[in-house]
Design an enzyme around this catalytic site. Structure first.
Site, PDB file in Angstrom:
ATOM      1  N   LYS A 146      10.073 -11.565  26.703  1.00  0.00           N
ATOM      2  CA  LYS A 146      10.172 -10.716  25.522  1.00  0.00           C
ATOM      3  C   LYS A 146      10.306  -9.243  25.906  1.00  0.00           C
ATOM      4  CE  LYS A 146       7.490 -14.157  23.035  1.00  0.00           C
ATOM      5  NZ  LYS A 146       6.164 -14.550  22.499  1.00  0.00           N
ATOM      6  N   HIS A 198       4.550  -9.522  17.166  1.00  0.00           N
ATOM      7  CA  HIS A 198       5.247 -10.689  17.705  1.00  0.00           C
ATOM      8  C   HIS A 198       6.659 -10.805  17.143  1.00  0.00           C
ATOM      9  CE1 HIS A 198       6.240 -15.011  18.304  1.00  0.00           C
ATOM     10  NE2 HIS A 198       5.795 -14.691  19.503  1.00  0.00           N
ATOM     11  N   GLU A 201       0.828  -1.209   0.000  1.00  0.00           N
ATOM     12  CA  GLU A 201       0.000   0.000   0.000  1.00  0.00           C
ATOM     13  C   GLU A 201       0.862   1.258   0.000  1.00  0.00           C
ATOM     14  OE1 GLU A 201      -3.198  -0.083   2.822  1.00  0.00           O
ATOM     15  OE2 GLU A 201      -3.842  -2.082   2.211  1.00  0.00           O
TER      16      GLU A 201
END
Length: 339
Positions: free
Chosen positions: A311, A270, A111
């Site tokens: 994380k 993620h 896009e």
């Protein structure tokens, strides 16, 4: 009895200290930057979260101004961010090297390119889908994308795939998605006027050699065009996503500190926080999302959940803003970089 009831209702409280809740007093001579920068941290609810995000990103910038290599800034964003006018804000950050690594979905790549061909248009949330389909007009929320954009995009991609296949055959080279995006940025540089290409994320990533990773590169129009190309030409063209995993993870592993700016959720989110798992978590994190945690999805997973996986570091400075990014991200960037 009356005394006991009164004690229950008017229970004595513990003396606590903190910022008082206070909004801007509009009788004073203040502008938008004063409101966002000085009052949001005291206004409550998601306004306070935005105020904290401003403080975190400013701290990251203070460190980077002394030595840019001290902190690697990862930015993850879903394709709808590029569908909207946030595309230009992300391009500004890439142009001025305020981010070091980008991860997005296929729509976030294609896009950006398609908007170099023709702009997207403001529509309405309640337009008739069947009628739009008859007219060849696609709807993304209240944004319209006529199909002629994709028809023209296919012409560029066919030539681009031919080039990649020639490269593969001549040099035995299978491009990664990072290399794929880099070469698209080069294609934009060669084919579009200055005022058009300078609003492109891909263009500035190419000019500044800032990597863009797109693990789900086929999940969009690029995948459609690749399907047409491979079927019609019986092509053996390949794209190497395995190489991206190594490169992205290494960028986290070999960073002194890291910061993760996440717009939306899904795979880009993620990818950046999982890369940071390999270094025992990111040091700074700013999430902007409308995802909720109740269904166990990664998109709605709060920073505390990321800490449980390693994380995000236990001592990390982080914040999550529950809001539409088109509302708050322009304010965030303005207060950190333009005020």
């Amino acid at each position: 009895m009356e005394k006991k009831v009164k004690e229950v209702v008017l229970k004595e409280s513990k003396d606590i200290q903190g910022l008082s809740v206070e909004g801007p007093w509009l009788e004073e001579n203040i502008d938008l930057s004063d409101i966002v920068g000085n009052y949001y941290k005291r206004i409550g609810f998601q306004g306070t979260q935005l105020g904290k995000a401003i403080e975190i990103w400013k701290e990251v910038e203070r460190i980077r101004e002394k030595d840019r290599k001290e902190i690697t800034v990862f930015m993850a964003y879903t394709s709808n961010m590029v569908s909207s006018g946030l595309r230009e804000i992300i391009a500004y950050l890439v142009k001025h090297r305020k981010v070091d690594v980008l991860v997005t979905t296929a729509g976030g790549v294609e896009e950006d390119f398609i908007k170099c061909i023709k702009p997207f248009l403001i529509g309405d949330w309640h337009l008739n889908g069947a009628k739009l389909r008859e007219e060849g007009i696609n709807r993304i929320g209240n944004i319209l994308v006529p199909n002629d954009r994709y028809i023209e995009f296919e012409k560029y991609m066919r030539e681009f795939f031919e080039y990649l296949e020639e490269l593969q055959e001549r040099e035995n080279k299978i491009v990664s998605t990072r290399e794929f995006c880099y070469k698209l940025g080069e294609l934009i540089d060669k084919n579009f006027e200055k005022d058009v290409k300078e609003r492109s994320i891909l263009y500035w990533a190419y000019k500044n050699n800032i990597p863009i990773f797109c693990p789900a590169i086929t999940d969009g129009s690029i995948g459609d065009m690749l399907y047409f190309y491979k079927v019609e030409k019986r092509s053996k063209l390949k794209i190497d996503v395995a190489e991206d995993v190594v490169e992205l993870n290494n960028m986290a592993v070999y960073s002194k500190k890291t910061c993760c700016i996440v717009l939306g959720g899904s795979l880009p989110k993620h990818s950046v926080i999982n890369a940071n798992l390999f270094r025992e978590g990111t040091d700074y994190a700013i999430y902007i999302t409308t995802g909720v945690p109740w269904d166990g999805s990664l998109s709605g997973a709060p920073p505390e959940e990321g800490i449980s996986w390693g994380k995000i570091q236990k001592r990390a400075d982080y914040v999550e803003i529950w809001a539409d990014a088109t509302l708050v991200f322009p304010l965030l960037v303005y207060c950190v970089f333009k005020k």
